[in-house]
Design an enzyme around this catalytic site. Structure first.
Site, PDB file in Angstrom:
ATOM      1  N   ASP A   5       0.842  -1.193   0.000  1.00 19.85           N
ATOM      2  CA  ASP A   5       0.000   0.000   0.000  1.00 19.85           C
ATOM      3  C   ASP A   5       0.877   1.243   0.000  1.00 19.85           C
ATOM      4  O   ASP A   5       1.320   1.708   1.042  1.00 19.85           O
ATOM      5  CB  ASP A   5      -0.920  -0.009   1.231  1.00 19.85           C
ATOM      6  CG  ASP A   5      -1.757   1.262   1.326  1.00 19.85           C
ATOM      7  OD1 ASP A   5      -1.852   1.991   0.316  1.00 19.85           O
ATOM      8  OD2 ASP A   5      -2.320   1.512   2.414  1.00 19.85           O
ATOM      9  N   ARG A  13     -10.858  -0.182   2.554  1.00 22.53           N
ATOM     10  CA  ARG A  13     -12.328  -0.272   2.638  1.00 22.53           C
ATOM     11  C   ARG A  13     -12.957  -0.473   1.263  1.00 22.53           C
ATOM     12  O   ARG A  13     -14.028  -1.055   1.156  1.00 22.53           O
ATOM     13  CB  ARG A  13     -12.873   0.971   3.373  1.00 22.53           C
ATOM     14  CG  ARG A  13     -12.674   2.264   2.680  1.00 22.53           C
ATOM     15  CD  ARG A  13     -12.777   3.467   3.622  1.00 22.53           C
ATOM     16  NE  ARG A  13     -11.588   3.619   4.475  1.00 22.53           N
ATOM     17  CZ  ARG A  13     -11.434   4.561   5.401  1.00 22.53           C
ATOM     18  NH1 ARG A  13     -12.408   5.426   5.645  1.00 22.53           N
ATOM     19  NH2 ARG A  13     -10.329   4.633   6.111  1.00 22.53           N
ATOM     20  N   LYS A  66       1.890   7.978   0.273  1.00 18.76           N
ATOM     21  CA  LYS A  66       2.330   8.053   1.665  1.00 18.76           C
ATOM     22  C   LYS A  66       3.714   8.682   1.749  1.00 18.76           C
ATOM     23  O   LYS A  66       4.485   8.614   0.781  1.00 18.76           O
ATOM     24  CB  LYS A  66       2.424   6.629   2.246  1.00 18.76           C
ATOM     25  CG  LYS A  66       1.096   5.964   2.533  1.00 18.76           C
ATOM     26  CD  LYS A  66       1.312   4.566   3.113  1.00 18.76           C
ATOM     27  CE  LYS A  66      -0.011   3.854   3.361  1.00 18.76           C
ATOM     28  NZ  LYS A  66      -0.831   4.471   4.406  1.00 18.76           N
TER      29      LYS A  66
HETATM   30  N1  BES Z   1      -2.968   0.367   5.445  1.00 15.88           N
HETATM   31  C1  BES Z   1      -3.275   1.669   5.892  1.00 15.88           C
HETATM   32  C2  BES Z   1      -3.486   1.743   7.401  1.00 15.88           C
HETATM   33  C3  BES Z   1      -2.245   1.677   8.242  1.00 15.88           C
HETATM   34  C4  BES Z   1      -1.370   2.753   8.283  1.00 15.88           C
HETATM   35  C5  BES Z   1      -2.014   0.586   9.018  1.00 15.88           C
HETATM   36  C6  BES Z   1      -0.254   2.687   9.082  1.00 15.88           C
HETATM   37  C7  BES Z   1      -0.910   0.531   9.831  1.00 15.88           C
HETATM   38  C8  BES Z   1      -0.013   1.569   9.858  1.00 15.88           C
HETATM   39  C9  BES Z   1      -4.565   2.155   5.234  1.00 15.88           C
HETATM   40  O1  BES Z   1      -4.770   1.730   3.941  1.00 15.88           O
HETATM   41  C10 BES Z   1      -4.510   3.641   5.217  1.00 15.88           C
HETATM   42  O2  BES Z   1      -3.656   4.164   4.565  1.00 15.88           O
HETATM   43  N2  BES Z   1      -5.420   4.285   5.931  1.00 15.88           N
HETATM   44  C11 BES Z   1      -5.454   5.691   6.015  1.00 15.88           C
HETATM   45  C12 BES Z   1      -6.887   6.118   5.908  1.00 15.88           C
HETATM   46  C13 BES Z   1      -7.072   7.609   5.729  1.00 15.88           C
HETATM   47  C14 BES Z   1      -6.519   8.048   4.390  1.00 15.88           C
HETATM   48  C15 BES Z   1      -8.539   7.910   5.843  1.00 15.88           C
HETATM   49  C16 BES Z   1      -4.851   6.126   7.332  1.00 15.88           C
HETATM   50  O3  BES Z   1      -5.036   5.422   8.337  1.00 15.88           O
HETATM   51  O4  BES Z   1      -4.149   7.118   7.350  1.00 15.88           O
HETATM   52 ZN    ZN Z   2      -3.869  -0.014   3.387  1.00 14.34          ZN
HETATM   53 MN    MN Z   3      -3.836   3.027   2.552  1.00 10.71          MN
END
Ligand code: BES
Ligand code: ZN
Ligand code: MN
Length: 503
Positions: free
Chosen positions: A280, A361, A287
């Site tokens: 991801d 999601r 990111k």
């Molecule tokens: N896989 C990530 C969540 C995550 C981030 C898990 C860091 C463990 C450590 C997920 O896909 C994500 O990026 N979520 C975002 C959602 C936001 C953009 C609403 C997040 O948590 O920042």
């Molecule tokens: Zn993710």
């Molecule tokens: Mn993500």
């Protein structure tokens, strides 16, 4: 690593054991086991002297290593090593203390490069024999796990290869053996999950998940597999799932494992869905660089499904189970989906993409719609879904949400039974408002407030047809830093839940 349970008469001597090391429980209240008195006699009272002087401590988790105690000779006439393990006060032994003691014991056995050990720990309190035996298996599994296949020079091999658990109470043999069996199966499943989760994204893509699923069905004839590639996903209308994978060179593949253990082949199955983002990057909403390597773990939900299916096949549970690994990769590219896109999900609900990093999601919502075809008893999804879950519950607790209070309670009970902690968060209508969109039915991201809950609210829009729970494992599925690696959580929780459901 072999673990066995062996019954010995209370009055027989530990001194006849074949192992290189005797692990002996000592308590603080001087009500030592017959084995201790026996060894004490053989050694002309040196053990009681050492206990008296405080050199051997009965304090919880304290270990004392002795080499060559006078007259204490093993079967092979080689002198034994002795490891005294403090178990605290005799009447106050319980499973959480047992865990501390077993951890201390196994760490010491590994550090001292012992090959074989006989342990007199079950005599402290035979009523916890199931738990102690199971913990022995789970803890040795945890402490001997290595992921070193990519190192030119492998880590030092672990010498420990056999532990015999000595039990004196005939009535507890069944419990101890059952505990050992369950513990070994869970430990193997956790290792399998870790291996899959630790695999880097240049090797572990959605096709690799599918291959692993297929090879699982070769080992266990009770398991079957079917894989859905991009063409099949398109036919099913799983457009949100497909949108996430569009920027990747690796095909999106959904792998479905089925297990039929119930007498009634048509009994409603327990359905497990795992987020399988093999990497991801965040996509166009990319990111930051720091820590991005850890996003190879964004498939830990899928890896959990894999481990649980293996455990269930080994336990031969009398229920039906469907396990789905939703494999996909989120990358930035000219073909990638973008913020502002509006997607029509398999259910017909439309989604405005606010952030391409809220991709989990989107993959899950179509998978959750898809699994309704199995007429599920319950659906449980596991996902490294939100960074916000780490803020809410740290790295200790998995977050539990869902649309059925009994299911949530059962999962939390199982988490306590298995010592794989989980805690529930509310998902009521106040939060649902946060994901309403101005131009579509809902949006995939909305501010930071209550981020774990709004993600679950999003999923809840696709799960109204069945009893459903969501486990956010973002904080618990892997460790960062010096001990970076997958934890194998929440395999133990789920296997426990399914065990509890089967009895
Ligand atoms: N896989 C990530 C969540 C995550 C981030 C898990 C860091 C463990 C450590 C997920 O896909 C994500 O990026 N979520 C975002 C959602 C936001 C953009 C609403 C997040 O948590 O920042
Ligand atoms: Zn993710
Ligand atoms: Mn993500």
């Amino acid at each position: 690593m072999k673990l066995t349970v062996k019954t010995l008469d209370k009055n027989s001597s530990l001194d006849r054991e074949n192992s290189a090391c005797l692990v002996v429980a000592v308590t603080t209240d001087n009500r030592q086991s017959n084995f201790v008195s026996d060894l004490d006699q053989l050694s002309g009272g040196s053990i009681s002297e050492l206990i008296e002087s405080g050199d051997i401590s009965g304090e919880l988790g304290k270990t004392t290593f002795l080499y060559q105690l006078p007259n204490v000779v093993g079967n092979s006439s080689k002198k034994y090593r002795l490891l005294f393990v403090g178990c605290g006060k005799k009447g106050e032994f319980n499973s959480s203390k047992a865990k501390q003691i077993i951890q201390a014991t196994v760490k010491e056995l590994i550090a001292k490069k012992i090959q074989t050990a006989s342990c007199d720990l079950l005599t402290v309190d035979p009523t916890v024999s199931y738990t102690v035996a199971r913990q022995f298996a789970e803890i040795t599994g945890e402490l001997t796990y290595r992921f070193d296949q990519f190192k030119s020079k492998r880590d030092d091999a672990i010498a420990l290869d056999e532990i015999t658990l000595i039990i004196t109470d005939q009535d507890c043999v069944k419990e101890a053996s059952e505990g050992l069996k369950h513990g070994e199966i869970i430990a193997r499943a956790i290792s399998a999950t870790k291996d899959l989760a630790n695999m880097p994204a240049n090797i572990c893509n959605a096709n690799y998940l599918a291959e692993q699923g297929r090879s699982l069905t070769k080992t266990y004839s009770s398991l079957n597999v079917s894989c859905f590639g991009e063409d099949e996903l398109a036919k099913l209308g799983m457009n949100a799932y497909l949108a996430v994978g569009r920027g990747s060179q690796n095909e999106s593949i959904m792998t479905v494992l089925t297990y039929h253990g119930a007498a009634d082949k048509n009994a409603k199955p327990y359905v497990l869905v795992g987020k399988g983002l093999t990497f991801d990057s965040g996509g166009i909403s990319i990111k930051p660089a720091a820590g991005m390597d850890e996003m190879k773990y964004d498939m830990c939900g899928a890896a959990t499904v894999y481990g649980v299916m293996q455990a269930i096949a080994e336990l031969k549970l009398p229920i039906n189970i469907v396990g789905v690994m939703a494999g996909c990769e989120n990358m930035p590219d000219g073909n990638a989906y973008r913020p502002g896109d509006i997607l029509t999900t398999m259910s017909g609900t439309t989604v405005e993409v606010m952030n391409t990093d809220a991709e989990g999601r989107l993959v899950l919502c179509d998978t959750l719609t898809f699994v309704d075809r199995y007429n599920p008893e319950v659906v449980i999804d596991m996902a490294t879904l939100t960074g916000a879950c780490i803020i809410a519950l740290g790295h200790h607790y998995t977050g539990v949400m869902g649309n059925d209070d009994n299911l949530i309670t059962d999962l939390i009970t199982a988490s306590k039974d298995a010592d794989d902690k989980a805690w529930s968060l509310p998902i009521d209508d106040d939060f649902q408002k946060q994901i309403e969109s101005t131009c579509a039915d809902i949006m995939n991201a909305s501010g930071r407030d209550g981020g774990t809950i709004t993600a679950a609210c999003f999923l809840s829009r696709f799960t109204s047809k069945y009893r459903w729970a969501h486990l956010d494992i973002a904080g618990t599925a892997w460790r960062s830093g010096a001990s970076k690696g997958a934890t194998g959580r929440p395999v133990a929780l789920l296997v426990q839940y399914l065990l509890n459901q089967s009895t």
